[in-house]
Scaffold this motif. Structure first.
Motif, short mmCIF file in Angstrom:
data_model
loop_
_atom_site.label_atom_id
_atom_site.label_comp_id
_atom_site.label_asym_id
_atom_site.label_seq_id
_atom_site.Cartn_x
_atom_site.Cartn_y
_atom_site.Cartn_z
N MET A 1 0.85 -1.20 0.00
CA MET A 1 0.00 0.00 0.00
C MET A 1 0.88 1.25 0.00
SD MET A 1 -1.46 -0.42 3.88
CE MET A 1 -2.21 1.21 4.03
N GLY A 2 0.27 2.41 -0.29
CA GLY A 2 1.06 3.60 -0.53
C GLY A 2 1.65 4.29 0.68
N ALA A 3 1.00 4.18 1.83
CA ALA A 3 1.52 4.89 3.01
C ALA A 3 1.10 4.14 4.26
CB ALA A 3 0.96 6.30 3.05
N ALA A 4 1.78 4.44 5.35
CA ALA A 4 1.43 3.79 6.62
C ALA A 4 0.18 4.45 7.19
CB ALA A 4 2.59 3.95 7.59
N PRO A 5 -0.60 3.71 7.93
CA PRO A 5 -1.77 4.33 8.58
C PRO A 5 -1.31 5.40 9.58
CG PRO A 5 -1.85 1.94 8.78
CD PRO A 5 -0.50 2.28 8.26
N SER A 6 -2.17 6.39 9.80
CA SER A 6 -1.86 7.39 10.82
C SER A 6 -2.07 6.77 12.20
CB SER A 6 -2.79 8.59 10.74
OG SER A 6 -2.82 9.10 9.47
N GLU A 7 -3.17 6.05 12.33
CA GLU A 7 -3.48 5.47 13.63
C GLU A 7 -4.49 4.34 13.46
OE1 GLU A 7 -6.05 7.71 16.26
OE2 GLU A 7 -6.13 9.34 14.79
N LEU A 8 -4.61 3.52 14.51
CA LEU A 8 -5.51 2.37 14.43
C LEU A 8 -6.67 2.46 15.42
CD1 LEU A 8 -2.90 -0.52 13.90
CD2 LEU A 8 -4.19 0.76 12.20
N ASP A 9 -6.95 3.66 15.89
CA ASP A 9 -8.13 3.86 16.74
C ASP A 9 -9.34 3.80 15.82
OD1 ASP A 9 -10.24 4.92 18.21
OD2 ASP A 9 -8.94 6.25 19.36
N GLY A 10 -10.35 3.02 16.20
CA GLY A 10 -11.53 2.83 15.36
C GLY A 10 -12.23 4.13 15.01
N ASN A 11 -12.12 5.14 15.86
CA ASN A 11 -12.76 6.44 15.58
C ASN A 11 -11.71 7.49 15.23
OD1 ASN A 11 -14.69 5.52 18.38
ND2 ASN A 11 -15.42 5.44 16.29
N GLY A 12 -10.53 7.03 14.88
CA GLY A 12 -9.42 7.96 14.60
C GLY A 12 -9.46 8.51 13.19
N LYS A 13 -8.32 9.04 12.77
CA LYS A 13 -8.23 9.74 11.48
C LYS A 13 -8.76 8.90 10.33
CE LYS A 13 -4.69 13.14 12.19
NZ LYS A 13 -3.28 13.46 12.09
#
Lengths: 332, 526
Positions: free
Chosen positions: B58-70
Motif C-alpha cells: 500500500m502507498g503509506a502507513a496508517p496514521s493510527e488504528l483507533d476505530g474512531n481515529g483519522k
C-alpha cells in the motif's frame, strides 16, 4: 585533546541553533496553511481552526521557536508528528539503526572499492589501469543515485530475478541499495586516494624507503598509503555523514524503512515536525561524525595530536608572555 | 603498524555495532488487553508470500488504528480489516448489514437497529447496543467523521435493549445509512476505550473485525492475524501483511516480481504494462472520484452559464483521457462518479463542437473571445490537462493563461476566491449521491462548493433529496439535481477515476471497493 573536544562540542551549539532557526523559517515561509493542507480541501473551517489550535500554529513564531529549543535541550523532545501524533524522536530512533546500517554497509563497500582503485590508479599512473579506474570513478560520480537504483531494480530484480526489489528483511535485500549508494561514494574516495597517494609517493622518504630495498608493496602500503590516508579519511567521514542523510532517495526507491524514507514520506504528507526533527537529528549526527573524524586524525598522524597539545600549551605560554610584557610595561 | 591495528579495531567495532543494529527487536505482539506498545524496529523475518499469508503493498502507513481515529485512506485500508461499522457498503454501493443485522424506520426520523448477537471484540468481550451508542457519540466527538453524524440527536438516541439501538434524527435525513458507513464511525468497546488513553488506542486496536493486530513495524509493515471468534465464516487467509511502499512504480515492480500478492493504487502507465504481463492479474474497477473543471462563480464573466457551456463545447475530452490517463477510467459525463449511489445517465451531455462554443460566447457578449486563467496545483496529470485545455480553448477564441501553484497556495487562493477556471478532484466518500449537496448547496463551505455557486432552485432540490426516505423517490430527486447541474455547469466533469489493483495469479476472491478500502476477509489463494 579533551579541551579541544569540549571546544568542538560547544561550537556545535550555535551551529545547531542556526539549523533549527533555518528550518523554522523555511517551514514558516512554505506556502499554505499546514492545518488546511493536512485536512484537505473538504475539511470544514471549524475543523481547520481546531487543527491550527491543536498544532499550536496560532502562537507567535518566536514563542514556538523558543518552546521548541527548550523542548530539544531539556527533554530531547523534537515535537510531535501531525499525522501520527507520536513523538518524533521515538520514531526517528526506531528508524535510525536501519539508516545507519545502510550507511555503514555503503561505507565499507566504498572504502574497499575506492581505496583499491585509488591505489591501482596512482601506482599505475597513465596506464590503461589508471584510465579504467578514473573512468569508473567519473561514471560513479556522474550517474544519479535514484536512476541507478531504478536501473538496478529493472536489471537485477525484474529481468534476472536475482535480488529482491524492495524491503529490508535479510542480507540479500541490502545488496542493491548499498551497491547503488556505494558507487558514487567509492568514486569520490578513489579520486581522493589517487591524488593524495600521487603526492605522497613523490616525497623523499618514499625514495629513501625504496633505496633501502623495501618491496614496492611495503613502500606503497606502509609508507605511502598511511600518509596519504589523512585527506581520504576526511572524505570517508564526510561521505558517511552525507550517507546518513543522503540515502533519503535510495531508501524511498528501495522502500527501506529508515530515516530517509520517513522524512520523504513526511514531506509528501506535509508533516512538518517530522521534517524539522529529522533534519535536526541529521545535523547533530553529522556534527558528531565530523568530530569523530577529527579525533581519528590524531591517531593516524601523531603530528596532529602534538599540534593539539602544542596549541593549548603555546596558548598558555603566550598568555603568560603577554602578561609579563604588560606587567613590564606597567613597571616602566 | 600500531595505528593500523587501531584502525582495524575501529572498523571491527563499527561492524559489530551495525550487526547489533540488525538484531531482531523483541517481539511486541499486541494482545489488545496488554499495555505493551505494538511498535518494533522493522528488522525481523521477511514477510515472504506463503499460502496462508497475504502480502499487500500500500502507498503509506496508517496514521493510527483507533476505530474512531483519522479517516485517511491508508488508515482505513488497514483498520477496516479490524473494525466494522453499524452498516456497510457492498461493491455496488448498496447498504448491507454489518454489526446491525437489520433496521427499520419507526417513523421518518426514528430508526431501530437490531444488533447482531454474539459479536466479540478482539479482547474477547461481547459487543452490546451500549457499545454502539458509545461508538457513534465518540465518533462524532472525535471529529473525523466530519458532519456525517451531526444529524443524530444523541440525547434521544441510545440502547433500548442489549441488542437494540434506537436512533433518533434531528430531522428526517435520507442519507443517514450511508453516513453510518464512514470508517471513523466504527464500533469500539466502551470498556476498553474507558481503560486507555488516546495514544494507547492509536496503536492498540480492539475491534470486532475478521482480523486483529499482530505487530506493527514502524515505517515498514503491519501484520494482522485472523480473529478466530469472528461472527461470520470467512474464506480469508490466516495472516495479512500490509507493506508500506510509497512509490507507485515500486508497488508495480513488487507485484511483477512476486514480492507481494496484492498491490494497491497502480498508476495508469504501470496498469497498461501489467495488463500485458501473463504472471499478474490487474483488477480495474470504478472508484468514487471525479476530476472536474471548476468556475469561480464570483467572477462576473463566469457567472453566465453560456460561457461555461461554451468552455464545455470547446473541449475534446477523448485526447485528455487517452493522453493523461492512458485510456483508463472514463470520460466525465456527470458531476458524481458512476459508482456513486443515485448516479444517472439521463443528464445533458456536451460533445466537442467549437462552432457551437463560439456561438455561445458571442451570445454571451464575447464575439471576439475572452481572456482568462486556468489554475491548477502542481499535480502532473492536472497540469497536463490544463495544457491541453489551453490549446483547445484557444481554438474558440478563449485565451487562457495556465497558472500552476503549489497545493498549499492553491487551497488558500481557492478559499480567497482568487481563482478563475481551475482543476480539482472530488470523491463522494460515503458513496451516496448526497455528495451533490456538499458540492453545490449555497450554504456549503468553500471546501465542498469550491466555486461558490449559488442557485435557490438547486438549493430547494438538494434539500428535498435529503428528506425523501423512499429510495426510488430519492433517486428521482437526485436525478433532477444532476440534470440541473449538468445544464447549469457550475463544474465540467473531465474524468471518472478507477482503482487499479495488481494481484498475483494465485489470488482469488478480491473484490474492488469503489471507496478504495478493499475488504480482504474473503481473499485467499487458489
Amino acid at each position: 585533546m579533551y579541551k579541544y573536544i569540549l571546544k568542538r562540542l560547544l561550537m556545535m551549539v550555535p551551529v545547531l541553533l542556526g539549523v533549527i532557526m533555518v528550518i523554522f523559517i523555511i517551514i514558516e515561509i512554505t506556502p499554505g496553511d499546514p492545518a488546511r493542507i493536512m485536512l484537505g480541501e473538504s475539511a470544514t473551517e471549524e475543523a481547520v481552526a481546531r487543527m491550527r489550535e491543536e498544532m499550536g500554529l496560532n502562537r507567535n513564531i518566536v514563542v514556538r521557536f523558543l518552546d521548541y529549543v527548550r523542548g530539544v535541550v531539556l527533554r530531547f523532545d523534537f515535537g510531535t508528528s501531525y499525522r501520527t501524533k507520536q513523538p518524533v524522536i521515538g520514531e526517528i530512533i526506531s528508524r535510525f539503526p536501519t539508516t545507519f546500517k545502510l550507511a555503514g554497509l555503503t561505507t565499507i563497500i566504498s572504502v574497499v572499492m575506492g581505496i583499491s582503485l585509488g591505489i591501482v590508479s596512482a601506482t599505475k599512473q597513465y596506464t590503461i589501469f589508471d584510465s579504467l579506474a578514473t573512468g569508473i570513478a567519473l561514471f560513479g560520480v556522474s550517474i544519479p543515485n535514484f536512476w541507478q537504483g531504478l536501473m538496478s531494480i529493472i536489471i537485477f530484480s525484474i529481468w534476472l530475478r536475482w535480488l529482491p526489489a524492495s524491503g529490508s528483511y535479510g542480507p540479500e535485500y541490502w545488496i542493491l541499495p548499498a551497491a547503488t549508494l556505494g558507487t558514487s561514494a567509492s568514486a569520490v574516495i578513489m579520486r581522493m586516494t589517487r591524488s593524495s597517494l600521487l603526492e605522497v609517493i613523490r616525497q623523499d622518504y618514499i625514495r629513501t624507503a625504496r633505496s633501502k630495498g623495501q618491496t614496492e608493496m611495503k613502500v606503497i602500503m606502509y609508507h605511502g598509503l598511511k600518509n596519504a590516508l589523512i585527506p581520504v579519511l576526511t572524505v570517508i567521514g564526510m561521505q558517511f555523514g552525507f550517507l546518513l542523510g543522503g540515502s533519503v532517495l535510495i531508501e524511498s526507491v528501495f522502500a527501506i524503512p529508515g530515516l530517509g524514507k520517513y522524512m520523504i514520506d513526511a514531506i509528501g504528507q506535509r508533516d512538518f515536525p517530522v521534517v524539522q526533527g529529522g533534519v535536526l537529528f541529521l545535523a547533530i549526527t553529522f556534527s558528531f561524525v565530523n568530530l569523530f573524524v577529527d579525533i581519528l586524525y590524531s591517531y593516524l598522524d601523531p603530528r596532529i595530536k602534538s599540534q593539539y597539545k602544542r596549541d593549548s600549551k603555546e596558548t598558555h605560554k603566550k598568555d603568560i608572555r603577554q602578561k609579563e610584557v604588560l606587567n613590564g610595561k606597567q613597571a616602566q | 603498524m600500531k595505528k593500523i591495528s587501531l584502525l582495524l579495531v575501529l572498523v571491527l567495532l563499527f561492524v559489530s555495532l551495525m550487526s547489533g543494529c540488525s538484531q531482531p527487536a523483541a517481539p511486541t505482539t499486541a494482545a489488545p488487553t496488554t499495555a505493551a506498545p505494538t511498535t518494533a524496529a522493522p528488522t525481523t523475518a521477511p514477510p515472504a508470500p506463503a499460502k496462508d499469508k497475504l502480502v499487500i503493498a500500500m502507498g503509506a502507513a496508517p496514521s493510527e488504528l483507533d476505530g474512531n481515529g483519522k479517516n485517511d485512506s491508508p488508515s482505513l485500508q488497514v483498520r477496516l480489516q479490524m473494525y466494522e461499522t453499524l452498516v456497510a457498503l457492498d461493491e455496488s454501493m448498496n447498504i448491507i448489514p454489518a454489526i446491525a443485522e437489520s433496521w427499520e424506520y419507526k417513523d421518518e426520523s426514528t430508526l431501530v437497529f437490531k444488533i447482531r448477537e454474539g459479536v466479540k471484540f478482539h479482547d474477547g468481550t461481547e459487543l452490546k447496543a451500549s457499545d454502539v451508542a458509545f461508538s457513534l457519540i465518540r465518533g462524532d466527538q472525535m471529529g473525523y467523521v466530519g458532519n456525517n453524524l451531526k444529524v443524530i440527536d444523541f440525547e434521544k438516541s441510545g440502547a433500548t435493549g442489549d441488542y437494540e439501538y434506537t436512533m433518533v434524527l434531528k430531522f428526517p435525513f435520507a442519507p443517514v445509512l450511508s453516513a453510518l458507513t464512514v470508517g471513523a464511525a466504527a464500533m469500539v468497546s466502551e470498556a476498553y476505550v474507558g481503560d486507555h488513553d488516546l495514544d494507547f488506542l492509536a496503536r492498540n486496536p480492539n475491534g470486532t473485525g475478521p482480523y486483529m493486530l499482530k505487530e506493527w513495524f514502524e515505517g515498514d509493515r503491519i501484520e494482522l492475524v485472523k480473529f478466530d471468534d469472528y461472527w461470520e465464516e470467512t474464506k480469508g487467509v490466516k495472516e495479512l501483511v500490509f507493506r508500506f511502499i510509497p512509490e507507485a512504480a515500486n508497488r508495480a515492480i513488487e507485484i511483477e516480481v512476486g514480492g507481494v500478492d496484492i498491490a494497491y493504487e497502480i498508476s495508469p502507465n504501470d496498469t497498461l504494462r501489467l495488463q500485458g504481463d501473463p504472471k499478474v492479474q490487474v483488477a480495474v474497477g470504478n472508484n468514487l472520484s471525479t476530476v472536474y473543471i471548476g468556475f469561480n462563480y464570483t467572477k462576473e464573466n463566469l457567472q453566465d452559464k453560456r460561457v461555461r457551456q461554451a468552455v464545455s463545447w470547446a473541449l475534446d475530452l477523448d485526447p485528455i483521457v487517452e493522453a493523461v490517463y492512458f485510456g483508463l477510467g472514463s470520460q466525465g459525463k456527470n458531476l458524481i462518479a458512476p459508482s456513486v449511489w443515485g448516479y444517472s445517465e439521463n443528464v445533458p451531455q456536451y460533445g466537442y463542437d467549437p462552432e457551437k462554443a463560439k456561438q455561445l460566447l458571442a451570445d454571451a457578449g464575447y464575439p471576439n473571445g475572452m481572456t482568462t486563467k486556468i489554475w491548477t496545483s502542481n499535480n502532473q496529470q492536472r497540469m497536463d490537462i490544463a495544457e491541453i485545455m489551453q490549446n483547445q480553448l484557444a481554438a474558440v477564441g478563449i485565451t487562457a493563461e495556465v497558472e500552476v501553484i503549489e497545493w498549499g497556495n492553491f487551497l488558500v487562493a481557492l478559499q480567497n476566491k482568487e481563482l478563475d477556471i481551475y482543476l480539482l478532484g472530488i470523491s463522494a466518500s460515503t458513496g451516496d449521491g448526497d455528495a451533490l449537496y456538499n458540492q453545490f448547496h449555497s450554504t456549503s463551505p468553500f471546501s465542498g462548493n469550491t466555486g461558490y455557486y449559488q442557485n435557490a432552485e438547486l438549493d430547494a432540490l438538494l434539500e428535498q433529496s435529503r428528506l425523501e426516505t423512499d429510495p426510488v423517490e430519492r433517486a428521482k430527486v437526485l436525478e433532477k439535481v444532476q440534470q440541473f447541474v449538468m445544464e447549469e455547469l457550475p463544474w465540467i466533469p473531465v474524468w471518472h477515476g478507477v482503482n487499479s489493483t495488481g494481484l498475483g495469479l494465485d489470488v482469488e476472491g478480491f473484490v474492488n471497493s469503489p471507496s478504495g478500502t478493499h475488504i480482504l476477509k474473503n481473499v485467499h489463494f487458489k
